[in-house]
Scaffold this motif. Structure first.
Motif, PDB file in Angstrom:
ATOM      1  N   ILE A  47     -12.464 -54.372  10.167  1.00 32.22           N
ATOM      2  CA  ILE A  47     -11.418 -55.221  10.066  1.00 32.22           C
ATOM      3  C   ILE A  47     -10.279 -54.621   9.491  1.00 32.22           C
ATOM      4  O   ILE A  47     -10.599 -53.753   8.418  1.00 32.22           O
ATOM      5  CB  ILE A  47     -12.131 -56.441   9.032  1.00 32.22           C
ATOM      6  CG1 ILE A  47     -13.098 -57.215   9.640  1.00 32.22           C
ATOM      7  CG2 ILE A  47     -10.831 -57.366   8.576  1.00 32.22           C
ATOM      8  CD1 ILE A  47     -13.983 -58.104   8.774  1.00 32.22           C
ATOM      9  N   VAL A  48      -8.994 -54.765   9.849  1.00 35.46           N
ATOM     10  CA  VAL A  48      -7.959 -54.003   9.375  1.00 35.46           C
ATOM     11  C   VAL A  48      -6.948 -54.975   8.496  1.00 35.46           C
ATOM     12  O   VAL A  48      -6.530 -55.879   9.103  1.00 35.46           O
ATOM     13  CB  VAL A  48      -7.167 -53.190  10.384  1.00 35.46           C
ATOM     14  CG1 VAL A  48      -5.896 -52.497   9.782  1.00 35.46           C
ATOM     15  CG2 VAL A  48      -8.040 -52.302  11.026  1.00 35.46           C
ATOM     16  N   LEU A  49      -6.752 -54.803   7.397  1.00 35.10           N
ATOM     17  CA  LEU A  49      -5.831 -55.705   6.743  1.00 35.10           C
ATOM     18  C   LEU A  49      -4.424 -54.940   6.074  1.00 35.10           C
ATOM     19  O   LEU A  49      -4.735 -53.601   5.935  1.00 35.10           O
ATOM     20  CB  LEU A  49      -6.588 -56.277   5.353  1.00 35.10           C
ATOM     21  CG  LEU A  49      -7.603 -56.973   5.553  1.00 35.10           C
ATOM     22  CD1 LEU A  49      -8.056 -57.371   4.325  1.00 35.10           C
ATOM     23  CD2 LEU A  49      -7.435 -58.376   6.544  1.00 35.10           C
ATOM     24  N   GLU A  50      -3.519 -55.596   5.701  1.00 41.31           N
ATOM     25  CA  GLU A  50      -2.299 -54.979   5.062  1.00 41.31           C
ATOM     26  C   GLU A  50      -2.482 -55.056   3.563  1.00 41.31           C
ATOM     27  O   GLU A  50      -3.054 -56.064   3.239  1.00 41.31           O
ATOM     28  CB  GLU A  50      -0.985 -55.438   5.559  1.00 41.31           C
ATOM     29  CG  GLU A  50      -0.553 -56.778   5.383  1.00 41.31           C
ATOM     30  CD  GLU A  50       0.674 -57.183   5.924  1.00 41.31           C
ATOM     31  OE1 GLU A  50       1.577 -56.334   5.746  1.00 41.31           O
ATOM     32  OE2 GLU A  50       0.757 -58.292   6.464  1.00 41.31           O
ATOM     33  N   LYS A  88     -20.089 -52.833   8.013  1.00 39.92           N
ATOM     34  CA  LYS A  88     -19.190 -53.009   8.731  1.00 39.92           C
ATOM     35  C   LYS A  88     -17.901 -52.260   8.068  1.00 39.92           C
ATOM     36  O   LYS A  88     -18.262 -51.723   6.613  1.00 39.92           O
ATOM     37  CB  LYS A  88     -18.676 -54.481   8.878  1.00 39.92           C
ATOM     38  CG  LYS A  88     -19.462 -55.464   9.362  1.00 39.92           C
ATOM     39  CD  LYS A  88     -20.023 -55.052  10.874  1.00 39.92           C
ATOM     40  CE  LYS A  88     -21.148 -55.693  11.323  1.00 39.92           C
ATOM     41  NZ  LYS A  88     -20.709 -57.026  12.097  1.00 39.92           N
ATOM     42  N   LYS A  89     -16.784 -51.888   8.508  1.00 36.92           N
ATOM     43  CA  LYS A  89     -15.690 -51.171   7.976  1.00 36.92           C
ATOM     44  C   LYS A  89     -14.432 -51.997   7.632  1.00 36.92           C
ATOM     45  O   LYS A  89     -14.275 -52.844   8.479  1.00 36.92           O
ATOM     46  CB  LYS A  89     -15.426 -50.150   8.736  1.00 36.92           C
ATOM     47  CG  LYS A  89     -14.745 -48.991   8.090  1.00 36.92           C
ATOM     48  CD  LYS A  89     -14.578 -47.687   8.949  1.00 36.92           C
ATOM     49  CE  LYS A  89     -13.993 -46.688   8.157  1.00 36.92           C
ATOM     50  NZ  LYS A  89     -13.863 -45.422   8.824  1.00 36.92           N
ATOM     51  N   LEU A  90     -13.959 -52.008   6.391  1.00 36.49           N
ATOM     52  CA  LEU A  90     -12.548 -52.906   5.902  1.00 36.49           C
ATOM     53  C   LEU A  90     -11.600 -51.712   5.711  1.00 36.49           C
ATOM     54  O   LEU A  90     -12.053 -50.756   4.848  1.00 36.49           O
ATOM     55  CB  LEU A  90     -12.702 -53.764   4.679  1.00 36.49           C
ATOM     56  CG  LEU A  90     -11.771 -54.450   4.326  1.00 36.49           C
ATOM     57  CD1 LEU A  90     -11.249 -55.431   5.360  1.00 36.49           C
ATOM     58  CD2 LEU A  90     -12.120 -54.664   3.101  1.00 36.49           C
ATOM     59  N   ILE A  91     -10.521 -51.618   6.461  1.00 33.58           N
ATOM     60  CA  ILE A  91      -9.483 -50.622   6.281  1.00 33.58           C
ATOM     61  C   ILE A  91      -8.375 -51.360   5.646  1.00 33.58           C
ATOM     62  O   ILE A  91      -7.969 -52.515   6.505  1.00 33.58           O
ATOM     63  CB  ILE A  91      -9.061 -50.102   7.451  1.00 33.58           C
ATOM     64  CG1 ILE A  91     -10.399 -49.104   8.015  1.00 33.58           C
ATOM     65  CG2 ILE A  91      -7.999 -48.951   7.241  1.00 33.58           C
ATOM     66  CD1 ILE A  91     -10.200 -48.694   9.530  1.00 33.58           C
ATOM     67  N   GLN A  92      -7.705 -51.081   4.642  1.00 33.08           N
ATOM     68  CA  GLN A  92      -6.313 -51.589   4.358  1.00 33.08           C
ATOM     69  C   GLN A  92      -5.268 -50.637   4.383  1.00 33.08           C
ATOM     70  O   GLN A  92      -5.381 -49.364   4.091  1.00 33.08           O
ATOM     71  CB  GLN A  92      -6.403 -51.808   2.636  1.00 33.08           C
ATOM     72  CG  GLN A  92      -7.358 -53.025   2.356  1.00 33.08           C
ATOM     73  CD  GLN A  92      -7.449 -53.375   0.904  1.00 33.08           C
ATOM     74  OE1 GLN A  92      -6.277 -53.825   0.616  1.00 33.08           O
ATOM     75  NE2 GLN A  92      -8.424 -53.521   0.092  1.00 33.08           N
ATOM     76  N   VAL A  93      -4.124 -51.090   5.169  1.00 34.42           N
ATOM     77  CA  VAL A  93      -3.107 -50.224   5.548  1.00 34.42           C
ATOM     78  C   VAL A  93      -1.870 -50.730   4.821  1.00 34.42           C
ATOM     79  O   VAL A  93      -1.752 -51.900   4.263  1.00 34.42           O
ATOM     80  CB  VAL A  93      -2.862 -50.494   7.002  1.00 34.42           C
ATOM     81  CG1 VAL A  93      -1.717 -49.812   7.528  1.00 34.42           C
ATOM     82  CG2 VAL A  93      -4.062 -50.120   7.778  1.00 34.42           C
ATOM     83  N   LYS A 147      -2.337 -48.798  13.004  1.00 35.31           N
ATOM     84  CA  LYS A 147      -2.313 -47.716  11.848  1.00 35.31           C
ATOM     85  C   LYS A 147      -3.818 -47.739  11.375  1.00 35.31           C
ATOM     86  O   LYS A 147      -4.097 -46.409  11.091  1.00 35.31           O
ATOM     87  CB  LYS A 147      -1.365 -48.138  10.628  1.00 35.31           C
ATOM     88  CG  LYS A 147       0.152 -48.104  11.067  1.00 35.31           C
ATOM     89  CD  LYS A 147       0.675 -48.629   9.679  1.00 35.31           C
ATOM     90  CE  LYS A 147       2.239 -48.155   9.395  1.00 35.31           C
ATOM     91  NZ  LYS A 147       3.022 -48.577   8.509  1.00 35.31           N
ATOM     92  N   GLY A 148      -4.520 -48.902  11.420  1.00 41.23           N
ATOM     93  CA  GLY A 148      -5.810 -48.944  10.451  1.00 41.23           C
ATOM     94  C   GLY A 148      -6.860 -47.975  11.539  1.00 41.23           C
ATOM     95  O   GLY A 148      -7.594 -47.411  11.080  1.00 41.23           O
ATOM     96  N   LEU A 149      -6.756 -48.284  12.888  1.00 37.26           N
ATOM     97  CA  LEU A 149      -7.660 -47.499  13.757  1.00 37.26           C
ATOM     98  C   LEU A 149      -7.316 -46.139  13.641  1.00 37.26           C
ATOM     99  O   LEU A 149      -8.257 -45.143  13.908  1.00 37.26           O
ATOM    100  CB  LEU A 149      -7.481 -48.225  15.038  1.00 37.26           C
ATOM    101  CG  LEU A 149      -8.135 -49.468  15.072  1.00 37.26           C
ATOM    102  CD1 LEU A 149      -7.708 -50.012  16.499  1.00 37.26           C
ATOM    103  CD2 LEU A 149      -9.564 -49.804  14.760  1.00 37.26           C
ATOM    104  N   ALA A 150      -6.086 -45.688  13.640  1.00 39.74           N
ATOM    105  CA  ALA A 150      -5.564 -44.444  13.481  1.00 39.74           C
ATOM    106  C   ALA A 150      -6.204 -43.534  12.277  1.00 39.74           C
ATOM    107  O   ALA A 150      -6.142 -42.306  12.216  1.00 39.74           O
ATOM    108  CB  ALA A 150      -4.154 -44.000  13.532  1.00 39.74           C
ATOM    109  N   THR A 151      -6.617 -44.394  11.403  1.00 38.18           N
ATOM    110  CA  THR A 151      -7.275 -43.481   9.848  1.00 38.18           C
ATOM    111  C   THR A 151      -8.661 -43.180   9.988  1.00 38.18           C
ATOM    112  O   THR A 151      -9.147 -42.491   9.182  1.00 38.18           O
ATOM    113  CB  THR A 151      -6.962 -44.507   8.801  1.00 38.18           C
ATOM    114  OG1 THR A 151      -7.792 -45.677   8.963  1.00 38.18           O
ATOM    115  CG2 THR A 151      -5.520 -44.925   8.507  1.00 38.18           C
ATOM    116  N   GLN A 152      -9.321 -43.714  11.223  1.00 37.88           N
ATOM    117  CA  GLN A 152     -10.728 -43.414  11.216  1.00 37.88           C
ATOM    118  C   GLN A 152     -10.940 -41.862  11.770  1.00 37.88           C
ATOM    119  O   GLN A 152     -10.540 -41.581  12.567  1.00 37.88           O
ATOM    120  CB  GLN A 152     -11.429 -44.125  12.212  1.00 37.88           C
ATOM    121  CG  GLN A 152     -11.234 -45.786  11.936  1.00 37.88           C
ATOM    122  CD  GLN A 152     -12.381 -46.570  12.759  1.00 37.88           C
ATOM    123  OE1 GLN A 152     -13.376 -46.045  12.644  1.00 37.88           O
ATOM    124  NE2 GLN A 152     -11.998 -47.285  13.710  1.00 37.88           N
TER     125      GLN A 152
END
Length: 152
Positions: A47-50, A88-93, A147-152
């Motif tokens: 899950i990617v959030l700003e 699961k994975k939570l990414i904040q951008v 952007k979120g998927l690029a940080t992995q």
């Protein structure tokens, strides 16, 4: 001595009634957040959030009530603990320029030369580089995901 407001029975009854209504609304909002976050976490592995500047947004008196009602920070904290719980994975951008970068070519349009108040009214724009017609919100969501998927 003059009587205090606390001495009146009807005031006390009204105060208790208001407290019950407010508690009920708070419980309904929390229940809605719990159900929504559970659905998201079970449905998606990432899950990617700003990352929003909530304190800065509170300064805008037109948005402040809507932001508090949405409980953004509560939503993020619930999502975080559920993602940890379910593995699961939570990414904040960082949200900077997400609505201004073209998802197609990656070029930043710099608000098309508009100031901040005018830019917020622009819902669709054409990329000056590749000419693609973009919906501002959908484009921002796609840029945030990228952007979120690029940080992995």
């Amino acid at each position: 001595a003059p009587r205090q407001l606390d001495d009146f029975k009807n005031y006390q009854k009204a105060r208790v009634m208001v407290a019950k209504y407010r508690q009920r609304i708070a419980n309904q909002r929390l229940d809605q957040l719990q159900k929504f976050t559970t659905k998201l976490v079970k449905q998606y592995d990432i899950i990617v959030l700003e990352k929003l500047n909530i304190k800065g947004m509170f300064k805008n008196h037109k948005l402040a009530r809507a932001i508090t009602n949405a409980s953004w920070s509560k939503l993020v904290s619930i999502l975080q603990y559920k993602c940890d719980w379910y593995g699961k994975k939570l990414i904040q951008v960082n949200s900077a320029y997400t609505s201004q970068i073209c998802i197609n070519c990656g070029k930043n349009n710099h608000r098309l030369g508009l100031d901040k108040s005018e830019w917020l009214d622009v819902r669709e724009w054409d990329c000056p580089n590749c000419g693609t017609r973009l919906d501002r919100d959908i484009n921002a969501a796609q840029v945030i995901l990228k952007k979120g998927l690029a940080t992995q």
